[in-house]
Motif scaffolding. Structure first.
Motif, PDB file in Angstrom:
ATOM      1  N   THR A  95       0.828  -1.208   0.000  1.00  0.00           N
ATOM      2  CA  THR A  95       0.000   0.000   0.000  1.00  0.00           C
ATOM      3  C   THR A  95       0.861   1.256   0.000  1.00  0.00           C
ATOM      4  N   SER A  96       2.180   1.079  -0.025  1.00  0.00           N
ATOM      5  CA  SER A  96       3.055   2.249   0.000  1.00  0.00           C
ATOM      6  C   SER A  96       3.276   2.811  -1.405  1.00  0.00           C
ATOM      7  N   ARG A  97       2.213   2.884  -2.177  1.00  0.00           N
ATOM      8  CA  ARG A  97       2.267   3.501  -3.493  1.00  0.00           C
ATOM      9  C   ARG A  97       1.548   4.840  -3.394  1.00  0.00           C
ATOM     10  N   PRO A  98       1.918   5.789  -4.203  1.00  0.00           N
ATOM     11  CA  PRO A  98       1.361   7.140  -4.056  1.00  0.00           C
ATOM     12  C   PRO A  98      -0.156   7.208  -4.026  1.00  0.00           C
ATOM     13  N   THR A  99      -0.852   6.452  -4.891  1.00  0.00           N
ATOM     14  CA  THR A  99      -2.309   6.580  -4.923  1.00  0.00           C
ATOM     15  C   THR A  99      -2.945   6.053  -3.650  1.00  0.00           C
ATOM     16  N   ALA A 100      -2.424   4.960  -3.089  1.00  0.00           N
ATOM     17  CA  ALA A 100      -3.003   4.408  -1.860  1.00  0.00           C
ATOM     18  C   ALA A 100      -2.726   5.323  -0.678  1.00  0.00           C
ATOM     19  N   TRP A 101      -1.522   5.883  -0.627  1.00  0.00           N
ATOM     20  CA  TRP A 101      -1.150   6.695   0.523  1.00  0.00           C
ATOM     21  C   TRP A 101      -1.616   8.138   0.418  1.00  0.00           C
ATOM     22  N   ALA A 102      -1.994   8.588  -0.769  1.00  0.00           N
ATOM     23  CA  ALA A 102      -2.434   9.975  -0.931  1.00  0.00           C
ATOM     24  C   ALA A 102      -3.615  10.281  -0.013  1.00  0.00           C
ATOM     25  N   MET A 103      -4.565   9.351   0.066  1.00  0.00           N
ATOM     26  CA  MET A 103      -5.731   9.578   0.920  1.00  0.00           C
ATOM     27  C   MET A 103      -5.344   9.590   2.395  1.00  0.00           C
ATOM     28  N   TRP A 104      -4.464   8.664   2.814  1.00  0.00           N
ATOM     29  CA  TRP A 104      -4.048   8.646   4.223  1.00  0.00           C
ATOM     30  C   TRP A 104      -3.328   9.947   4.587  1.00  0.00           C
ATOM     31  N   ILE A 105      -2.389  10.355   3.749  1.00  0.00           N
ATOM     32  CA  ILE A 105      -1.616  11.569   4.042  1.00  0.00           C
ATOM     33  C   ILE A 105      -2.538  12.783   4.094  1.00  0.00           C
ATOM     34  N   ASP A 106      -3.420  12.894   3.104  1.00  0.00           N
ATOM     35  CA  ASP A 106      -4.384  13.994   3.087  1.00  0.00           C
ATOM     36  C   ASP A 106      -5.306  13.937   4.301  1.00  0.00           C
ATOM     37  N   GLY A 107      -5.744  12.732   4.632  1.00  0.00           N
ATOM     38  CA  GLY A 107      -6.649  12.572   5.767  1.00  0.00           C
ATOM     39  C   GLY A 107      -6.021  13.028   7.074  1.00  0.00           C
ATOM     40  N   TRP A 108      -4.760  12.646   7.277  1.00  0.00           N
ATOM     41  CA  TRP A 108      -4.065  13.073   8.496  1.00  0.00           C
ATOM     42  C   TRP A 108      -3.943  14.602   8.534  1.00  0.00           C
ATOM     43  N   ALA A 109      -3.543  15.189   7.405  1.00  0.00           N
ATOM     44  CA  ALA A 109      -3.343  16.643   7.367  1.00  0.00           C
ATOM     45  C   ALA A 109      -4.655  17.394   7.609  1.00  0.00           C
ATOM     46  N   GLU A 110      -5.714  16.980   6.930  1.00  0.00           N
ATOM     47  CA  GLU A 110      -6.997  17.672   7.070  1.00  0.00           C
ATOM     48  C   GLU A 110      -7.654  17.420   8.421  1.00  0.00           C
ATOM     49  N   SER A 111      -7.272  16.334   9.087  1.00  0.00           N
ATOM     50  CA  SER A 111      -7.820  16.047  10.414  1.00  0.00           C
ATOM     51  C   SER A 111      -7.457  17.121  11.435  1.00  0.00           C
ATOM     52  N   VAL A 166       5.247   7.734   3.926  1.00  0.00           N
ATOM     53  CA  VAL A 166       5.100   9.139   3.520  1.00  0.00           C
ATOM     54  C   VAL A 166       6.293   9.559   2.672  1.00  0.00           C
ATOM     55  N   GLN A 167       7.492   9.168   3.075  1.00  0.00           N
ATOM     56  CA  GLN A 167       8.678   9.503   2.282  1.00  0.00           C
ATOM     57  C   GLN A 167       8.591   8.890   0.882  1.00  0.00           C
ATOM     58  N   LEU A 168       8.154   7.646   0.808  1.00  0.00           N
ATOM     59  CA  LEU A 168       8.016   6.993  -0.501  1.00  0.00           C
ATOM     60  C   LEU A 168       6.981   7.699  -1.373  1.00  0.00           C
ATOM     61  N   ALA A 169       5.859   8.065  -0.758  1.00  0.00           N
ATOM     62  CA  ALA A 169       4.758   8.651  -1.526  1.00  0.00           C
ATOM     63  C   ALA A 169       5.015  10.094  -1.933  1.00  0.00           C
ATOM     64  N   VAL A 170       5.657  10.863  -1.045  1.00  0.00           N
ATOM     65  CA  VAL A 170       5.777  12.305  -1.270  1.00  0.00           C
ATOM     66  C   VAL A 170       7.100  12.683  -1.919  1.00  0.00           C
ATOM     67  N   HIS A 171       8.180  12.049  -1.500  1.00  0.00           N
ATOM     68  CA  HIS A 171       9.511  12.428  -1.979  1.00  0.00           C
ATOM     69  C   HIS A 171      10.092  11.338  -2.863  1.00  0.00           C
ATOM     70  N   GLU A 172       9.847  11.468  -4.133  1.00  0.00           N
ATOM     71  CA  GLU A 172      10.273  10.457  -5.093  1.00  0.00           C
ATOM     72  C   GLU A 172      11.794  10.254  -5.050  1.00  0.00           C
ATOM     73  N   ARG A 173      12.172   9.004  -4.982  1.00  0.00           N
ATOM     74  CA  ARG A 173      13.569   8.563  -5.039  1.00  0.00           C
ATOM     75  C   ARG A 173      14.413   8.962  -3.823  1.00  0.00           C
TER      76      ARG A 173
END
Length: 200
Positions: A95-111, A166-173
Protein backbone atom coordinates in the motif's frame (compact mmCIF):
# COMPACT_ATOMS: atom_id res chain seq x y z
CA UNK A 1 -35.16 5.85 -6.14
CA UNK A 2 -35.17 2.31 -4.70
CA UNK A 3 -33.00 1.49 -1.69
CA UNK A 4 -30.75 -0.74 -3.85
CA UNK A 5 -30.37 1.98 -6.50
CA UNK A 6 -29.51 4.49 -3.78
CA UNK A 7 -26.84 2.15 -2.35
CA UNK A 8 -25.33 1.63 -5.80
CA UNK A 9 -25.35 5.37 -6.46
CA UNK A 10 -23.75 6.03 -3.05
CA UNK A 11 -20.98 3.50 -3.75
CA UNK A 12 -20.33 5.06 -7.17
CA UNK A 13 -20.24 8.55 -5.65
CA UNK A 14 -17.74 7.46 -3.00
CA UNK A 15 -15.48 5.84 -5.61
CA UNK A 16 -15.65 8.97 -7.74
CA UNK A 17 -15.00 11.19 -4.72
CA UNK A 18 -11.87 9.15 -3.94
CA UNK A 19 -10.59 9.61 -7.49
CA UNK A 20 -11.23 13.36 -7.33
CA UNK A 21 -9.57 13.65 -3.92
CA UNK A 22 -6.46 11.77 -5.07
CA UNK A 23 -6.21 14.17 -8.02
CA UNK A 24 -7.10 17.45 -6.28
CA UNK A 25 -6.43 16.78 -2.58
CA UNK A 26 -8.97 16.92 0.24
CA UNK A 27 -8.56 20.66 0.79
CA UNK A 28 -9.18 21.46 -2.88
CA UNK A 29 -12.07 19.08 -3.53
CA UNK A 30 -15.51 20.68 -3.84
CA UNK A 31 -18.86 18.93 -3.93
CA UNK A 32 -19.28 20.43 -7.42
CA UNK A 33 -16.09 18.64 -8.55
CA UNK A 34 -17.42 15.29 -7.35
CA UNK A 35 -20.83 15.89 -8.91
CA UNK A 36 -19.26 16.83 -12.26
CA UNK A 37 -16.92 13.81 -12.26
CA UNK A 38 -19.81 11.50 -11.38
CA UNK A 39 -22.12 13.05 -13.96
CA UNK A 40 -24.79 13.88 -11.37
CA UNK A 41 -26.27 17.02 -9.87
CA UNK A 42 -24.72 18.68 -6.86
CA UNK A 43 -28.11 18.29 -5.17
CA UNK A 44 -27.73 14.49 -5.37
CA UNK A 45 -24.32 14.73 -3.69
CA UNK A 46 -25.88 16.75 -0.87
CA UNK A 47 -28.80 14.29 -0.70
CA UNK A 48 -26.33 11.53 0.19
CA UNK A 49 -23.86 13.48 2.33
CA UNK A 50 -25.57 16.69 3.58
CA UNK A 51 -22.25 18.57 3.90
CA UNK A 52 -18.90 18.74 2.15
CA UNK A 53 -17.19 17.68 5.40
CA UNK A 54 -19.31 14.53 5.59
CA UNK A 55 -18.57 13.72 1.93
CA UNK A 56 -14.82 14.03 2.51
CA UNK A 57 -14.90 12.04 5.75
CA UNK A 58 -16.93 9.22 4.18
CA UNK A 59 -14.75 9.15 1.06
CA UNK A 60 -11.64 8.93 3.22
CA UNK A 61 -13.21 6.12 5.26
CA UNK A 62 -14.27 4.33 2.05
CA UNK A 63 -10.72 4.41 0.64
CA UNK A 64 -9.10 3.44 3.94
CA UNK A 65 -11.53 0.56 4.47
CA UNK A 66 -10.25 -1.06 1.27
CA UNK A 67 -6.75 -1.30 2.79
CA UNK A 68 -8.05 -2.24 6.24
CA UNK A 69 -10.25 -5.07 4.91
CA UNK A 70 -7.15 -6.80 3.55
CA UNK A 71 -5.28 -6.28 6.83
CA UNK A 72 -8.26 -7.54 8.85
CA UNK A 73 -8.49 -10.70 6.73
CA UNK A 74 -4.86 -11.52 7.51
CA UNK A 75 -5.17 -10.71 11.22
CA UNK A 76 -8.26 -12.92 11.58
CA UNK A 77 -6.91 -15.84 9.54
CA UNK A 78 -5.89 -19.14 11.14
CA UNK A 79 -2.24 -18.76 10.10
CA UNK A 80 0.47 -18.81 12.79
CA UNK A 81 1.45 -15.38 14.21
CA UNK A 82 4.80 -15.20 12.35
CA UNK A 83 3.08 -15.92 9.02
CA UNK A 84 0.41 -13.30 9.80
CA UNK A 85 3.09 -10.77 10.70
CA UNK A 86 4.97 -11.32 7.42
CA UNK A 87 1.73 -10.99 5.46
CA UNK A 88 0.77 -7.80 7.29
CA UNK A 89 4.17 -6.24 6.60
CA UNK A 90 3.91 -7.24 2.94
CA UNK A 91 0.46 -5.66 2.68
CA UNK A 92 1.73 -2.45 4.27
CA UNK A 93 4.59 -2.40 1.76
CA UNK A 94 2.18 -2.89 -1.15
CA UNK A 95 0.00 0.00 0.00
CA UNK A 96 3.06 2.25 0.00
CA UNK A 97 2.27 3.50 -3.49
CA UNK A 98 1.36 7.14 -4.06
CA UNK A 99 -2.31 6.58 -4.92
CA UNK A 100 -3.00 4.41 -1.86
CA UNK A 101 -1.15 6.69 0.52
CA UNK A 102 -2.43 9.97 -0.93
CA UNK A 103 -5.73 9.58 0.92
CA UNK A 104 -4.05 8.65 4.22
CA UNK A 105 -1.62 11.57 4.04
CA UNK A 106 -4.38 13.99 3.09
CA UNK A 107 -6.65 12.57 5.77
CA UNK A 108 -4.07 13.07 8.50
CA UNK A 109 -3.34 16.64 7.37
CA UNK A 110 -7.00 17.67 7.07
CA UNK A 111 -7.82 16.05 10.41
CA UNK A 112 -6.02 18.95 12.05
CA UNK A 113 -8.80 21.27 10.84
CA UNK A 114 -11.87 19.07 10.33
CA UNK A 115 -13.32 17.39 13.44
CA UNK A 116 -15.48 14.93 11.48
CA UNK A 117 -12.47 13.77 9.48
CA UNK A 118 -10.34 13.56 12.63
CA UNK A 119 -12.82 11.12 14.20
CA UNK A 120 -12.76 8.89 11.14
CA UNK A 121 -8.97 9.08 10.81
CA UNK A 122 -8.42 8.23 14.48
CA UNK A 123 -10.81 5.25 14.35
CA UNK A 124 -9.16 3.82 11.23
CA UNK A 125 -5.61 4.40 12.49
CA UNK A 126 -6.42 2.66 15.77
CA UNK A 127 -7.82 -0.33 13.90
CA UNK A 128 -4.52 -0.77 12.08
CA UNK A 129 -2.62 -0.74 15.35
CA UNK A 130 -5.06 -3.04 17.11
CA UNK A 131 -4.76 -5.68 14.38
CA UNK A 132 -0.98 -5.61 14.58
CA UNK A 133 -0.99 -5.63 18.40
CA UNK A 134 -3.30 -8.67 18.40
CA UNK A 135 -0.94 -10.57 16.08
CA UNK A 136 2.05 -9.63 18.25
CA UNK A 137 0.25 -10.68 21.45
CA UNK A 138 -0.66 -14.04 19.87
CA UNK A 139 2.99 -14.51 18.89
CA UNK A 140 4.14 -13.74 22.43
CA UNK A 141 1.59 -16.21 23.80
CA UNK A 142 2.78 -19.06 21.56
CA UNK A 143 6.48 -18.24 22.03
CA UNK A 144 7.11 -16.96 18.48
CA UNK A 145 7.94 -13.42 19.65
CA UNK A 146 9.75 -11.96 22.66
CA UNK A 147 8.00 -8.68 23.45
CA UNK A 148 7.00 -7.27 26.82
CA UNK A 149 4.67 -4.63 25.35
CA UNK A 150 2.73 -5.78 22.24
CA UNK A 151 0.60 -2.61 22.10
CA UNK A 152 3.66 -0.33 22.34
CA UNK A 153 5.51 -2.41 19.75
CA UNK A 154 2.53 -2.10 17.38
CA UNK A 155 2.60 1.70 17.77
CA UNK A 156 6.35 1.89 17.13
CA UNK A 157 6.25 -0.45 14.12
CA UNK A 158 3.32 1.49 12.66
CA UNK A 159 5.18 4.77 13.22
CA UNK A 160 8.08 3.47 11.13
CA UNK A 161 5.72 2.16 8.45
CA UNK A 162 3.79 5.44 8.28
CA UNK A 163 6.87 7.64 8.28
CA UNK A 164 8.68 5.68 5.59
CA UNK A 165 5.52 5.35 3.49
CA UNK A 166 5.10 9.14 3.52
CA UNK A 167 8.68 9.50 2.28
CA UNK A 168 8.02 6.99 -0.50
CA UNK A 169 4.76 8.65 -1.53
CA UNK A 170 5.78 12.30 -1.27
CA UNK A 171 9.51 12.43 -1.98
CA UNK A 172 10.27 10.46 -5.09
CA UNK A 173 13.57 8.56 -5.04
CA UNK A 174 14.56 9.66 -1.51
CA UNK A 175 14.36 6.03 -0.42
CA UNK A 176 13.71 2.89 -2.44
CA UNK A 177 11.01 0.28 -1.86
CA UNK A 178 13.83 -2.12 -1.06
CA UNK A 179 15.14 0.18 1.69
CA UNK A 180 11.58 0.61 2.96
CA UNK A 181 11.10 -3.16 3.28
CA UNK A 182 14.55 -3.70 4.80
CA UNK A 183 14.15 -0.99 7.47
CA UNK A 184 10.66 -2.19 8.38
CA UNK A 185 11.94 -5.76 8.76
CA UNK A 186 14.87 -4.58 10.89
CA UNK A 187 12.68 -2.47 13.18
CA UNK A 188 10.06 -5.20 13.54
CA UNK A 189 12.68 -7.85 14.26
CA UNK A 190 14.22 -5.70 17.01
CA UNK A 191 10.82 -5.07 18.59
CA UNK A 192 9.89 -8.76 18.62
CA UNK A 193 13.19 -10.49 19.36
CA UNK A 194 13.49 -11.97 15.87
CA UNK A 195 16.24 -12.30 13.32
CA UNK A 196 15.39 -9.99 10.36
CA UNK A 197 15.79 -12.99 8.05
CA UNK A 198 12.73 -14.58 9.67
CA UNK A 199 10.62 -11.79 8.14
CA UNK A 200 11.73 -12.34 4.54
Amino acid sequence: MTRRAAEIRLDALLRTACDVIVERGLANTRTADVAQAAGVSQALVFYHFATKERLLAQAFAYAAEQDLARLDAVARSSAPPLTKLKRLLKLYAHTSRPTAWAMWIDGWAESLRTPELEKVSRRLDLRRREDLAAVIAAGVADGSFDCADPAGAAWRINAILDGLAVQLAVHERVISRRQFAEWVRLTTARELGLDPGQLD
